[in-house]
Write a protein that holds these residues in place. Sequence first.
Motif, PDB file in Angstrom:
ATOM      1  N   ILE A 101       0.017  -3.340  -6.142  1.00 58.89           N
ATOM      2  CA  ILE A 101       0.326  -2.052  -5.532  1.00 58.89           C
ATOM      3  C   ILE A 101      -1.003  -1.322  -5.351  1.00 58.89           C
ATOM      4  O   ILE A 101      -1.728  -1.094  -6.320  1.00 58.89           O
ATOM      5  CB  ILE A 101       1.245  -1.196  -6.438  1.00 58.89           C
ATOM      6  CG1 ILE A 101       2.578  -1.900  -6.716  1.00 58.89           C
ATOM      7  CG2 ILE A 101       1.451   0.197  -5.825  1.00 58.89           C
ATOM      8  CD1 ILE A 101       3.473  -2.081  -5.526  1.00 58.89           C
ATOM      9  N   PHE A 102      -1.348  -0.979  -4.108  1.00 55.50           N
ATOM     10  CA  PHE A 102      -2.517  -0.157  -3.828  1.00 55.50           C
ATOM     11  C   PHE A 102      -2.049   1.295  -3.782  1.00 55.50           C
ATOM     12  O   PHE A 102      -1.299   1.674  -2.888  1.00 55.50           O
ATOM     13  CB  PHE A 102      -3.160  -0.547  -2.488  1.00 55.50           C
ATOM     14  CG  PHE A 102      -3.741  -1.931  -2.474  1.00 55.50           C
ATOM     15  CD1 PHE A 102      -4.999  -2.179  -3.009  1.00 55.50           C
ATOM     16  CD2 PHE A 102      -3.037  -2.979  -1.924  1.00 55.50           C
ATOM     17  CE1 PHE A 102      -5.539  -3.462  -2.993  1.00 55.50           C
ATOM     18  CE2 PHE A 102      -3.559  -4.259  -1.901  1.00 55.50           C
ATOM     19  CZ  PHE A 102      -4.811  -4.504  -2.439  1.00 55.50           C
ATOM     20  N   ASP A 103      -2.467   2.082  -4.757  1.00 51.61           N
ATOM     21  CA  ASP A 103      -2.118   3.502  -4.818  1.00 51.61           C
ATOM     22  C   ASP A 103      -3.273   4.260  -4.180  1.00 51.61           C
ATOM     23  O   ASP A 103      -4.308   4.474  -4.797  1.00 51.61           O
ATOM     24  CB  ASP A 103      -1.907   3.923  -6.278  1.00 51.61           C
ATOM     25  CG  ASP A 103      -1.522   5.382  -6.428  1.00 51.61           C
ATOM     26  OD1 ASP A 103      -1.029   5.984  -5.455  1.00 51.61           O
ATOM     27  OD2 ASP A 103      -1.720   5.929  -7.533  1.00 51.61           O
ATOM     28  N   PHE A 104      -3.091   4.623  -2.907  1.00 49.20           N
ATOM     29  CA  PHE A 104      -4.171   5.205  -2.124  1.00 49.20           C
ATOM     30  C   PHE A 104      -4.048   6.716  -2.115  1.00 49.20           C
ATOM     31  O   PHE A 104      -3.050   7.257  -1.661  1.00 49.20           O
ATOM     32  CB  PHE A 104      -4.136   4.666  -0.689  1.00 49.20           C
ATOM     33  CG  PHE A 104      -5.483   4.655  -0.045  1.00 49.20           C
ATOM     34  CD1 PHE A 104      -6.281   3.537  -0.108  1.00 49.20           C
ATOM     35  CD2 PHE A 104      -5.960   5.786   0.588  1.00 49.20           C
ATOM     36  CE1 PHE A 104      -7.544   3.524   0.463  1.00 49.20           C
ATOM     37  CE2 PHE A 104      -7.216   5.796   1.158  1.00 49.20           C
ATOM     38  CZ  PHE A 104      -8.009   4.666   1.106  1.00 49.20           C
TER      39      PHE A 104
ATOM     40  N   GLU B 209      -5.938   1.486  -8.014  1.00 48.62           N
ATOM     41  CA  GLU B 209      -5.934   2.918  -7.729  1.00 48.62           C
ATOM     42  C   GLU B 209      -7.175   3.285  -6.914  1.00 48.62           C
ATOM     43  O   GLU B 209      -8.303   3.083  -7.351  1.00 48.62           O
ATOM     44  CB  GLU B 209      -5.921   3.706  -9.041  1.00 48.62           C
ATOM     45  CG  GLU B 209      -5.826   5.202  -8.835  1.00 48.62           C
ATOM     46  CD  GLU B 209      -5.652   5.937 -10.148  1.00 48.62           C
ATOM     47  OE1 GLU B 209      -4.726   6.751 -10.229  1.00 48.62           O
ATOM     48  OE2 GLU B 209      -6.433   5.676 -11.089  1.00 48.62           O
ATOM     49  N   ILE B 210      -6.909   3.804  -5.728  1.00 48.51           N
ATOM     50  CA  ILE B 210      -7.985   4.232  -4.832  1.00 48.51           C
ATOM     51  C   ILE B 210      -7.778   5.724  -4.619  1.00 48.51           C
ATOM     52  O   ILE B 210      -7.388   6.178  -3.551  1.00 48.51           O
ATOM     53  CB  ILE B 210      -7.942   3.442  -3.509  1.00 48.51           C
ATOM     54  CG1 ILE B 210      -7.805   1.950  -3.789  1.00 48.51           C
ATOM     55  CG2 ILE B 210      -9.190   3.725  -2.680  1.00 48.51           C
ATOM     56  CD1 ILE B 210      -7.291   1.137  -2.647  1.00 48.51           C
ATOM     57  N   ASP B 211      -7.979   6.470  -5.679  1.00 52.02           N
ATOM     58  CA  ASP B 211      -7.701   7.898  -5.673  1.00 52.02           C
ATOM     59  C   ASP B 211      -8.623   8.556  -6.684  1.00 52.02           C
ATOM     60  O   ASP B 211      -8.455   8.371  -7.891  1.00 52.02           O
ATOM     61  CB  ASP B 211      -6.234   8.141  -6.053  1.00 52.02           C
ATOM     62  CG  ASP B 211      -5.841   9.599  -5.996  1.00 52.02           C
ATOM     63  OD1 ASP B 211      -6.734  10.475  -5.879  1.00 52.02           O
ATOM     64  OD2 ASP B 211      -4.637   9.891  -6.095  1.00 52.02           O
ATOM     65  N   PRO B 212      -9.615   9.331  -6.216  1.00 50.29           N
ATOM     66  CA  PRO B 212     -10.563   9.925  -7.164  1.00 50.29           C
ATOM     67  C   PRO B 212      -9.912  10.922  -8.120  1.00 50.29           C
ATOM     68  O   PRO B 212     -10.475  11.219  -9.166  1.00 50.29           O
ATOM     69  CB  PRO B 212     -11.579  10.626  -6.244  1.00 50.29           C
ATOM     70  CG  PRO B 212     -10.871  10.828  -4.958  1.00 50.29           C
ATOM     71  CD  PRO B 212      -9.881   9.702  -4.835  1.00 50.29           C
TER      72      PRO B 212
ATOM     73  N   SER C 101      -6.585  -1.176 -11.997  1.00 43.31           N
ATOM     74  CA  SER C 101      -8.029  -0.985 -11.868  1.00 43.31           C
ATOM     75  C   SER C 101      -8.287   0.181 -10.924  1.00 43.31           C
ATOM     76  O   SER C 101      -7.544   0.397  -9.970  1.00 43.31           O
ATOM     77  CB  SER C 101      -8.695  -2.258 -11.338  1.00 43.31           C
ATOM     78  OG  SER C 101      -8.152  -2.597 -10.072  1.00 43.31           O
ATOM     79  N   ARG C 102      -9.313   0.945 -11.226  1.00 47.39           N
ATOM     80  CA  ARG C 102      -9.702   2.079 -10.374  1.00 47.39           C
ATOM     81  C   ARG C 102     -10.883   1.651  -9.510  1.00 47.39           C
ATOM     82  O   ARG C 102     -11.841   1.079 -10.005  1.00 47.39           O
ATOM     83  CB  ARG C 102     -10.085   3.280 -11.212  1.00 47.39           C
ATOM     84  CG  ARG C 102     -10.654   4.422 -10.338  1.00 47.39           C
ATOM     85  CD  ARG C 102     -10.946   5.661 -11.122  1.00 47.39           C
ATOM     86  NE  ARG C 102      -9.720   6.433 -11.100  1.00 47.39           N
ATOM     87  CZ  ARG C 102      -9.421   7.370 -11.974  1.00 47.39           C
ATOM     88  NH1 ARG C 102     -10.236   7.647 -12.965  1.00 47.39           N
ATOM     89  NH2 ARG C 102      -8.299   8.037 -11.883  1.00 47.39           N
ATOM     90  N   ILE C 103     -10.780   1.968  -8.233  1.00 47.63           N
ATOM     91  CA  ILE C 103     -11.860   1.672  -7.303  1.00 47.63           C
ATOM     92  C   ILE C 103     -12.608   2.970  -7.014  1.00 47.63           C
ATOM     93  O   ILE C 103     -12.009   3.961  -6.593  1.00 47.63           O
ATOM     94  CB  ILE C 103     -11.308   1.077  -5.972  1.00 47.63           C
ATOM     95  CG1 ILE C 103     -10.437  -0.156  -6.241  1.00 47.63           C
ATOM     96  CG2 ILE C 103     -12.439   0.777  -5.015  1.00 47.63           C
ATOM     97  CD1 ILE C 103     -11.130  -1.293  -6.935  1.00 47.63           C
TER      98      ILE C 103
ATOM     99  N   THR D  52       0.857  -1.183   0.000  1.00 47.89           N
ATOM    100  CA  THR D  52       0.000   0.000   0.000  1.00 47.89           C
ATOM    101  C   THR D  52       0.890   1.228   0.000  1.00 47.89           C
ATOM    102  O   THR D  52       1.762   1.366   0.860  1.00 47.89           O
ATOM    103  CB  THR D  52      -0.920   0.029   1.241  1.00 47.89           C
ATOM    104  OG1 THR D  52      -1.814  -1.088   1.188  1.00 47.89           O
ATOM    105  CG2 THR D  52      -1.741   1.317   1.281  1.00 47.89           C
ATOM    106  N   ILE D  53       0.683   2.104  -0.973  1.00 42.79           N
ATOM    107  CA  ILE D  53       1.394   3.385  -1.051  1.00 42.79           C
ATOM    108  C   ILE D  53       0.382   4.453  -0.681  1.00 42.79           C
ATOM    109  O   ILE D  53      -0.650   4.595  -1.343  1.00 42.79           O
ATOM    110  CB  ILE D  53       1.980   3.625  -2.458  1.00 42.79           C
ATOM    111  CG1 ILE D  53       2.942   2.493  -2.829  1.00 42.79           C
ATOM    112  CG2 ILE D  53       2.667   4.979  -2.514  1.00 42.79           C
ATOM    113  CD1 ILE D  53       3.498   2.575  -4.238  1.00 42.79           C
ATOM    114  N   VAL D  54       0.665   5.192   0.389  1.00 42.55           N
ATOM    115  CA  VAL D  54      -0.326   6.131   0.907  1.00 42.55           C
ATOM    116  C   VAL D  54       0.336   7.361   1.510  1.00 42.55           C
ATOM    117  O   VAL D  54       1.436   7.281   2.065  1.00 42.55           O
ATOM    118  CB  VAL D  54      -1.240   5.439   1.967  1.00 42.55           C
ATOM    119  CG1 VAL D  54      -0.424   4.955   3.156  1.00 42.55           C
ATOM    120  CG2 VAL D  54      -2.381   6.326   2.417  1.00 42.55           C
TER     121      VAL D  54
END
Length: 196
Positions: A64-67, A31-34, A47-49, A4-6
């Motif tokens: 890789i979770f790009d938060f 990608e968890i970033d609007p 994938s975008r969440i 997780t990168i945050v």
Amino acid sequence: MNVTIVNFKGGVGKSMIAHQLITGFGFEGCEIDPYGSLSDRLPENVSRIDVREKHLNPPYQETIFDFGGFDDIKLDQAVAYSDLIVIPFIPTLETIQGTMDTLVRVAAMNKPILMVPNMSQKENDINDAKFVFEETLGFEVEMFPIPMSVALQTAINENKSIIELSKQGGIKAYAYKKGANLMHRLYEKIREYENH
């Protein structure tokens, strides 16, 4: 291995690091970033969440979770799936508070944390940040500095891995090779936390 990168602070290099790990080392991305553009740049691998989603599915391969720059229940889920939390930050007084908020939030999650001072120019700034982080948390944090690099920014602008660019010749070859060596060292450092 999942990472997780945050950082709740924007513009600190989260997506740059995620991009290079995905394009250079075969990770998938989530990608968890609007406001992020990683899934637009790398639609086959990322994938975008949606921010309205309340659940992250377990990754089926190394991810890789790009938060992005906000706090959310999905951060807890991403960290639960991860072997390591990477927190990029710019080592200046202006960004330290946002980074501290992030660090305090994830420290309680009992996962290893790697701090990545990005675009670092002065070792004293990194040491000062390390002191503040450790004083606040009460435990030592590991740092992996990434110096200011036009080559890494070029790789992002060209939507390529710095490793791919380093195989080119020409006047920029040295800078690309230096950037590629740095990303290899970061990847090796991350791998040290596998199954930690």
